[in-house]
Design a protein around this motif. Structure first.
Motif, mmCIF file in Angstrom:
data_model
loop_
_atom_site.group_PDB
_atom_site.id
_atom_site.type_symbol
_atom_site.label_atom_id
_atom_site.label_comp_id
_atom_site.label_asym_id
_atom_site.label_seq_id
_atom_site.Cartn_x
_atom_site.Cartn_y
_atom_site.Cartn_z
ATOM 1 N N LEU A 220 0.829 -1.210 0.000
ATOM 2 C CA LEU A 220 0.000 0.000 0.000
ATOM 3 C C LEU A 220 0.859 1.253 0.000
ATOM 4 C CD1 LEU A 220 -2.880 -0.931 2.482
ATOM 5 C CD2 LEU A 220 -3.028 -0.668 0.006
ATOM 6 N N SER A 221 1.957 1.246 0.781
ATOM 7 C CA SER A 221 2.861 2.406 0.806
ATOM 8 C C SER A 221 3.469 2.639 -0.564
ATOM 9 C CB SER A 221 3.965 2.179 1.841
ATOM 10 O OG SER A 221 3.416 1.973 3.130
ATOM 11 N N LEU A 222 3.840 1.558 -1.240
ATOM 12 C CA LEU A 222 4.412 1.679 -2.577
ATOM 13 C C LEU A 222 3.401 2.279 -3.544
ATOM 14 C CD1 LEU A 222 6.978 0.962 -4.218
ATOM 15 C CD2 LEU A 222 5.909 -1.220 -4.763
ATOM 16 N N ALA A 223 2.153 1.784 -3.469
ATOM 17 C CA ALA A 223 1.116 2.313 -4.371
ATOM 18 C C ALA A 223 0.810 3.770 -4.066
ATOM 19 C CB ALA A 223 -0.146 1.463 -4.249
ATOM 20 N N LEU A 224 0.704 4.120 -2.769
ATOM 21 C CA LEU A 224 0.404 5.505 -2.406
ATOM 22 C C LEU A 224 1.540 6.438 -2.798
ATOM 23 C CD1 LEU A 224 -1.260 5.040 1.107
ATOM 24 C CD2 LEU A 224 -2.362 5.751 -1.014
ATOM 25 N N ALA A 225 2.787 5.996 -2.579
ATOM 26 C CA ALA A 225 3.931 6.829 -2.952
ATOM 27 C C ALA A 225 3.952 7.085 -4.457
ATOM 28 C CB ALA A 225 5.230 6.166 -2.498
ATOM 29 N N ARG A 226 3.670 6.048 -5.245
ATOM 30 C CA ARG A 226 3.616 6.241 -6.699
ATOM 31 C C ARG A 226 2.484 7.192 -7.085
ATOM 32 N NH1 ARG A 226 6.718 2.851 -9.727
ATOM 33 N NH2 ARG A 226 7.647 1.056 -8.674
ATOM 34 N N GLN A 227 1.332 7.043 -6.419
ATOM 35 C CA GLN A 227 0.195 7.904 -6.744
ATOM 36 C C GLN A 227 0.484 9.357 -6.365
ATOM 37 O OE1 GLN A 227 -3.445 6.698 -4.908
ATOM 38 N NE2 GLN A 227 -4.653 8.360 -5.792
ATOM 39 N N PHE A 228 1.083 9.572 -5.178
ATOM 40 C CA PHE A 228 1.400 10.930 -4.761
ATOM 41 C C PHE A 228 2.472 11.554 -5.644
ATOM 42 C CE2 PHE A 228 0.112 9.790 -0.149
ATOM 43 C CZ PHE A 228 -1.216 9.999 -0.490
ATOM 44 N N LEU A 229 3.411 10.744 -6.107
ATOM 45 C CA LEU A 229 4.536 11.275 -6.865
ATOM 46 C C LEU A 229 4.196 11.482 -8.336
ATOM 47 C CD1 LEU A 229 7.413 12.075 -6.174
ATOM 48 C CD2 LEU A 229 8.185 9.848 -6.979
ATOM 49 N N ALA A 230 3.145 10.828 -8.828
ATOM 50 C CA ALA A 230 2.809 10.936 -10.256
ATOM 51 C C ALA A 230 2.594 12.380 -10.694
ATOM 52 C CB ALA A 230 1.589 10.072 -10.575
ATOM 53 N N PRO A 231 1.769 13.198 -9.979
ATOM 54 C CA PRO A 231 1.621 14.585 -10.439
ATOM 55 C C PRO A 231 2.901 15.391 -10.339
ATOM 56 C CG PRO A 231 0.472 14.206 -8.353
ATOM 57 C CD PRO A 231 0.875 12.878 -8.871
ATOM 58 N N ILE A 232 3.754 15.086 -9.356
ATOM 59 C CA ILE A 232 5.028 15.802 -9.250
ATOM 60 C C ILE A 232 5.903 15.474 -10.450
ATOM 61 C CG2 ILE A 232 7.098 16.074 -7.846
ATOM 62 C CD1 ILE A 232 5.436 15.499 -5.399
ATOM 63 N N ARG A 233 5.898 14.209 -10.862
ATOM 64 C CA ARG A 233 6.685 13.844 -12.041
ATOM 65 C C ARG A 233 6.131 14.515 -13.296
ATOM 66 N NH1 ARG A 233 7.418 7.385 -10.623
ATOM 67 N NH2 ARG A 233 9.287 7.621 -9.310
ATOM 68 N N ARG A 234 4.804 14.627 -13.373
ATOM 69 C CA ARG A 234 4.228 15.332 -14.523
ATOM 70 C C ARG A 234 4.636 16.801 -14.510
ATOM 71 N NH1 ARG A 234 -0.347 11.929 -13.409
ATOM 72 N NH2 ARG A 234 -1.352 13.602 -12.214
ATOM 73 N N LEU A 235 4.651 17.403 -13.304
ATOM 74 C CA LEU A 235 5.079 18.799 -13.207
ATOM 75 C C LEU A 235 6.539 18.956 -13.614
ATOM 76 C CD1 LEU A 235 3.382 19.877 -9.856
ATOM 77 C CD2 LEU A 235 2.959 20.866 -12.099
ATOM 78 N N ALA A 236 7.383 18.013 -13.192
ATOM 79 C CA ALA A 236 8.804 18.076 -13.562
ATOM 80 C C ALA A 236 8.974 17.937 -15.070
ATOM 81 C CB ALA A 236 9.581 16.982 -12.828
ATOM 82 N N ALA A 237 8.225 17.004 -15.668
ATOM 83 C CA ALA A 237 8.304 16.848 -17.126
ATOM 84 C C ALA A 237 7.814 18.104 -17.835
ATOM 85 C CB ALA A 237 7.493 15.626 -17.560
ATOM 86 N N GLY A 238 6.736 18.708 -17.311
ATOM 87 C CA GLY A 238 6.234 19.937 -17.915
ATOM 88 C C GLY A 238 7.221 21.078 -17.784
#
Length: 501
Positions: A220-238
């Motif tokens: 669950l921690s792995l899934a939540l960390a990926r979910q929380f980090l996904a928008p940050i990664r999109r922001l970094a890519a943008g």
């Protein structure tokens, strides 16, 4: 104690994903440990309470049998030195209560070693296979005894007690008076063995539960960390796309939380950068075009004079001089706009009367309006005290008057109005036809915007005057707006804050 630098450096090199994963997992681990600990404590406490209640219930049952026996015999002689009767009573309670509490304890040590009484003879229904009395099947972690009114033991285990042992005494009643007590003396060793067996049994189950819970928590921690980090990664890519010059990039907004709002802010930033980049390219293109026209005229005229195609004359030289003046005015306007954008224009604020400044500028243009056949209507002066740069405001209103004179048809009219609204002083200039289409009004203050480019250029306009005027108004904390005039032309209104009293 100071933490070594290499450990600090390694910790600082952890990625956000790793830090987030560890934070979530450790949080779940603490919650899981607290839950398991509280469950273990609560269950252990409930187990002890259950044992005490069962013992109390069984003691009540045994006390009832003892009181009935005392009532039949009138004394405790039927039990004194008669272990067989005692075992019969215990057997009756055991037969009435078949509940076995917890795992069977280890065999009790023989009581003969402590000077106890012999057990029931072989073949007796409560003989349990050894000489001494066994642990009663219904009281597994203690010993029972009966004492008379003088606290002399009637029947029970040997008198020797462990230091600090606490005995529970329940009064035995007959005819409303106490005739003895039923005592329960806990056996600490038996209790410890019983608790140890209970703890060992449930510890295995809790260990299995903990292992499964830890595995689920990590996933669950792995899934939540990926979910929380996904928008940050999109922001970094943008952000990387913006750095590379791709201002058309946008980030999908999938939530309404802080990250969702941040994605929305990023999209607005990208939109602004894209619009500014388009404006910059348009600015460069328009500037190049505006500079190329007078330069082309000058080049062709000079080359014609050099090649002898045309003879030098005062008219030709005057034409060249006009093109040079137009080119110089365009360069001056461009420089002023650039200074305004950079905030490097010098404004010397002082108290002045807006009405007097406007009327003075208008009187200076009266002869030029009359020469073109345009009527100039001025209002009565009213006090409009403001703080401003007189030179810049004079430049603003002269530009507005020049614009009206240049584009108003002959035989028309130009009217000036003054007034105040709340803490705002305003001055308006209205002229007659031709008018400006409603759709073009918002674009009048854009740089190089012209309704009729060929006509504007022929009249000497650069397309920068109104943009400069709005910049001066905004620098004074006011604004300049455009609307359709009731006279059939254009209405330009200047709003400035009144000076404090």
């Amino acid at each position: 104690m100071a933490i070594p630098r290499h450990i600090l450096g390694h910790a600082m090199r952890l990625t956000i994903f790793t830090k987030l994963l560890l934070a979530i997992f450790l949080g779940m681990l603490v919650i899981l440990g607290a839950m398991l600990g509280s469950v273990q404590w609560s269950f252990q406490r409930g187990f002890d309470d259950y044992l005490r209640k069962v013992e109390a219930r069984r003691m009540d049952a045994l006390a009832g049998l003892l009181e009935a026996g005392y009532a039949r015999h009138g004394a405790w002689d039927f039990l004194r030195d008669n272990p067989y009767a005692w075992f019969d009573l215990l057997g009756q309670v055991a037969a009435a209560d078949k509940v076995r509490d917890g795992p069977e304890p280890p065999p009790a040590p023989p009581f003969e070693a402590a000077g106890g009484f012999p057990g029931p003879p072989p073949g007796h229904p409560h003989h349990f296979g050894h000489a001494g009395p066994p642990y009663p099947p219904l009281f597994k972690h203690g010993h029972l005894r009966v004492v008379d009114l003088d606290k002399v033991q009637v029947v029970g285990p040997p008198e020797g007690r462990e230091p600090g042992a606490m005995e529970t005494l329940r009064p035995l009643l007959h005819a409303g008076r106490t005739v003895g007590w039923l005592g329960f003396l806990p056996d600490r060793h038996a209790t410890d063995r019983l608790q140890a067996a209970f703890v060992e049994q449930y510890a295995r189950a809790n260990t299995l539960i903990a292992v499964v819970a830890l595995a689920v928590s990590f996933l669950l921690s792995l899934a939540l960390a990926r979910q929380f980090l996904a928008p940050i990664r999109r922001l970094a890519a943008g952000a990387n796309a913006l750095v590379a010059g791709d201002y058309a990039t946008r980030i999908p907004v999938g939530s309404r939380d802080e990250l969702g709002r941040l994605a929305g802010d990023f999209n607005r930033l990208a939109q602004t950068l894209e619009r500014n980049e388009q404006a910059r390219r348009q600015w460069v293109a328009d500037t190049s075009h505006e500079l190329r026209t007078p330069l082309a005229v000058l080049r062709s005229e000079v080359e014609a004079l050099i090649d002898g195609v045309r003879e030098p004359s005062p008219d030709r030289l005057r034409s060249l001089h006009c093109e040079i003046l137009a080119l110089g005015k365009l360069v001056d306007d461009l420089r002023e706009l650039s200074s305004h954008d950079l905030g490097s224009l010098d404004y010397r604020m002082a108290g002045l009367d807006l009405a007097g400044l406007v009327l003075d500028c208008a009187e200076g243009f009266r002869s030029r309006f009359e020469a073109k056949g345009i009527g100039l209507k001025l209002p009565e002066p009213i006090p409009l005290p403001i703080l401003g740069d007189a030179g810049r405001l004079r430049q603003l209103f002269l530009n507005l008057l020049e614009n009206s004179l240049r584009y108003t048809d002959a035989g028309g009219v130009c009217r000036i109005a003054l007034g105040r609204e709340g803490n705002t002083a305003w001055a308006a200039l209205e002229d007659s036809a031709p008018g400006v289409p409603e759709t073009a009004l918002p674009r009048l203050f854009e740089r190089f915007f012209r309704l009729d480019p060929s006509r504007s250029r022929a009249l000497g306009g650069t397309g920068l005057g109104l943009a400069i005027c709005r910049g001066i108004a905004e620098a004074h904390g006011g604004g300049l707006s455009a609307a359709a005039s009731p006279l059939g032309g254009l209405r330009l209104r200047l709003d400035l804050p009144l000076a404090p009293p």
